[in-house]
Design a protein around this motif. Structure first.
Motif, PDB file in Angstrom:
ATOM      1  N   ILE A 293       1.209  -1.522  -0.086  1.00 49.57           N
ATOM      2  CA  ILE A 293      -0.350   0.008   0.204  1.00 49.57           C
ATOM      3  C   ILE A 293       0.899   1.246   0.230  1.00 49.57           C
ATOM      4  O   ILE A 293       0.559   2.276  -0.736  1.00 49.57           O
ATOM      5  CB  ILE A 293      -0.967   0.184   1.353  1.00 49.57           C
ATOM      6  N   ILE A 294       1.921   1.166   0.785  1.00 47.64           N
ATOM      7  CA  ILE A 294       2.654   2.630   0.996  1.00 47.64           C
ATOM      8  C   ILE A 294       4.536   2.361  -0.187  1.00 47.64           C
ATOM      9  O   ILE A 294       5.002   3.133  -0.383  1.00 47.64           O
ATOM     10  CB  ILE A 294       3.024   2.724   3.047  1.00 47.64           C
ATOM     11  N   GLY A 295       4.903   1.242  -0.079  1.00 47.12           N
ATOM     12  CA  GLY A 295       6.577   1.328  -0.136  1.00 47.12           C
ATOM     13  C   GLY A 295       6.195   1.890  -1.881  1.00 47.12           C
ATOM     14  O   GLY A 295       5.507   1.524  -2.394  1.00 47.12           O
ATOM     15  N   GLU A 296       8.074   1.669  -1.489  1.00 45.47           N
ATOM     16  CA  GLU A 296       8.598   2.521  -2.761  1.00 45.47           C
ATOM     17  C   GLU A 296       8.515   0.449  -3.810  1.00 45.47           C
ATOM     18  O   GLU A 296       8.976   0.048  -3.249  1.00 45.47           O
ATOM     19  CB  GLU A 296       9.738   2.686  -2.415  1.00 45.47           C
TER      20      GLU A 296
ATOM     21  N   GLU B 216       8.366   9.846  -0.567  1.00 44.76           N
ATOM     22  CA  GLU B 216       9.255  10.890   0.501  1.00 44.76           C
ATOM     23  C   GLU B 216       9.177  10.622   1.718  1.00 44.76           C
ATOM     24  O   GLU B 216      10.856  11.357   2.593  1.00 44.76           O
ATOM     25  CB  GLU B 216       8.355  12.128   0.265  1.00 44.76           C
ATOM     26  N   ASN B 217       9.119  10.195   2.041  1.00 44.57           N
ATOM     27  CA  ASN B 217       9.638   9.809   3.662  1.00 44.57           C
ATOM     28  C   ASN B 217      10.368   8.709   3.435  1.00 44.57           C
ATOM     29  O   ASN B 217      10.483   7.418   3.902  1.00 44.57           O
ATOM     30  CB  ASN B 217       8.646   9.278   4.452  1.00 44.57           C
ATOM     31  N   ARG B 218      11.972   8.543   4.067  1.00 43.09           N
ATOM     32  CA  ARG B 218      12.862   7.785   3.610  1.00 43.09           C
ATOM     33  C   ARG B 218      12.947   6.411   4.984  1.00 43.09           C
ATOM     34  O   ARG B 218      13.650   5.588   4.600  1.00 43.09           O
ATOM     35  CB  ARG B 218      13.832   8.195   3.652  1.00 43.09           C
TER      36      ARG B 218
ATOM     37  N   LEU C  84       9.814  -0.062   6.184  1.00 39.78           N
ATOM     38  CA  LEU C  84       9.199  -0.941   5.590  1.00 39.78           C
ATOM     39  C   LEU C  84       9.819  -2.149   5.208  1.00 39.78           C
ATOM     40  O   LEU C  84       9.561  -2.743   5.492  1.00 39.78           O
ATOM     41  CB  LEU C  84       8.243  -0.220   4.415  1.00 39.78           C
ATOM     42  N   ASP C  85      11.258  -1.918   4.313  1.00 37.11           N
ATOM     43  CA  ASP C  85      11.826  -2.861   3.932  1.00 37.11           C
ATOM     44  C   ASP C  85      12.308  -3.804   5.237  1.00 37.11           C
ATOM     45  O   ASP C  85      12.279  -5.009   5.358  1.00 37.11           O
ATOM     46  CB  ASP C  85      12.910  -2.569   3.354  1.00 37.11           C
TER      47      ASP C  85
ATOM     48  N   VAL D  82       5.010   6.510  12.224  1.00 34.75           N
ATOM     49  CA  VAL D  82       5.412   7.428  10.932  1.00 34.75           C
ATOM     50  C   VAL D  82       4.845   7.798  10.474  1.00 34.75           C
ATOM     51  O   VAL D  82       4.605   9.008   9.817  1.00 34.75           O
ATOM     52  CB  VAL D  82       6.828   7.369  10.248  1.00 34.75           C
ATOM     53  N   TYR D  83       3.660   6.870   9.608  1.00 34.78           N
ATOM     54  CA  TYR D  83       3.011   7.308   9.047  1.00 34.78           C
ATOM     55  C   TYR D  83       1.341   8.374   9.040  1.00 34.78           C
ATOM     56  O   TYR D  83       1.309   8.393   8.201  1.00 34.78           O
ATOM     57  CB  TYR D  83       2.198   5.616   8.524  1.00 34.78           C
ATOM     58  N   ALA D  84       1.143   7.520  10.446  1.00 34.60           N
ATOM     59  CA  ALA D  84       0.500   8.779  11.199  1.00 34.60           C
ATOM     60  C   ALA D  84       0.810  10.059  11.192  1.00 34.60           C
ATOM     61  O   ALA D  84      -0.627  11.266  11.515  1.00 34.60           O
ATOM     62  CB  ALA D  84       0.231   8.116  12.634  1.00 34.60           C
ATOM     63  N   GLN D  85       1.768  10.102  11.456  1.00 33.96           N
ATOM     64  CA  GLN D  85       1.925  11.317  11.244  1.00 33.96           C
ATOM     65  C   GLN D  85       2.396  12.525  10.063  1.00 33.96           C
ATOM     66  O   GLN D  85       2.235  14.120   9.708  1.00 33.96           O
ATOM     67  CB  GLN D  85       4.441  11.482  12.245  1.00 33.96           C
TER      68      GLN D  85
END
Length: 246
Positions: free
Chosen positions: A155-158, A169-171, A177-178, A199-202
């Motif tokens: 859902i989120i990952g690169e 954008e957020n490394r 996630l990795d 981090v996602y919620a922020q």
């Protein structure tokens, strides 16, 4: 979904301001007729074993919305937030299946001070516009959050194409996630998944709204069972086909 690649939505504070202006419980009570629960900003539902209760919840608070918008340089002399004499105008994409929720969100955002226009399109057009980053806000739904945390990477990952919350954008977030998808120690993995949610919620690259209830009906002749780790894409459902195998 929020187009976090374009200004002014690229600023997490504006995304937070929008989130504070949405009454998620009212959406559950009205749009879902009470058959659901509000979503967690960290994506996992509170009844999930992966849920992190320590993430910022963003309870409905239009006062917080105004505080954040003023800090971003907007003023609210009239009905809407404006900057340099121009009102902030937001277009939200909806489809026929979620227009009711879209209308509620529009009303809530306008009450808070955002000028919102709804644009109803078919689902294929919505997916295309979102995929091309040609939108402001878009209302969409998906399943799969009941399975393994690997769903977070999709859902989120690169490098993934799922259009709900793509966010590279957020490394730090993508590094987490990795790590979580390759961590074999259950305790350490839970810690990593907890941190992903924080981090996602922020940053709030997308604004989780609610989870709807699901129901299955059967005649009792087959002993259906729940599959903890899920089937197919990791979605746990009661209708495991192995129930029909002797």
């Amino acid at each position: 979904m929020v187009n976090h690649k374009n200004e002014p939505f690229s600023d997490a504070r504006l995304r937070q301001a929008i989130y504070y202006a949405i009454d998620r419980q009212a959406l559950v009570d009205t749009a879902l007729r009470g058959y659901g629960i509000i979503a967690s900003p960290g994506l996992f539902a509170l009844d999930s074993e992966w849920y992190n209760p320590d993430v910022e919840e963003y309870a409905y608070d239009p006062t917080k919305t105004e505080e954040l918008m003023l800090a971003l340089g907007y003023s609210k002399d009239g009905q809407y937030f404006s900057k340099d004499g121009e009102a902030l105008e937001i277009e939200m994409l909806v489809t026929a299946t979620n227009e009711r929720a879209g209308e509620m969100i529009k009303q809530q955002l306008e009450q808070a001070g955002f000028k919102v226009t709804l644009r109803s399109v078919d689902s294929k057009t919505l997916d295309s516009l979102v995929g091309e980053w040609n939108f402001d806000l878009a209302l969409n739904s998906h399943g799969g959050m009941g399975g393994d945390p690997e769903i977070l990477n999709r859902i989120i990952g690169e490098g993934y194409t799922f259009n709900s919350a793509r966010y590279i954008e957020n490394r730090k977030l993508n590094d987490l996630l990795d790590q979580e998808v390759s961590e074999m120690d259950p305790v350490k993995r839970k810690e990593l998944v907890n941190e992903v949610q924080k981090v996602y919620a922020q940053d709030l690259p997308a604004l989780p709204l609610y989870y709807s209830d699901s129901y299955w009906v059967h005649d009792g002749k087959v002993d259906m069972y729940y599959t903890k780790q899920g089937v197919a894409n990791g979605i746990p459902i009661a209708q495991n086909k192995l129930s029909f195998v002797k």
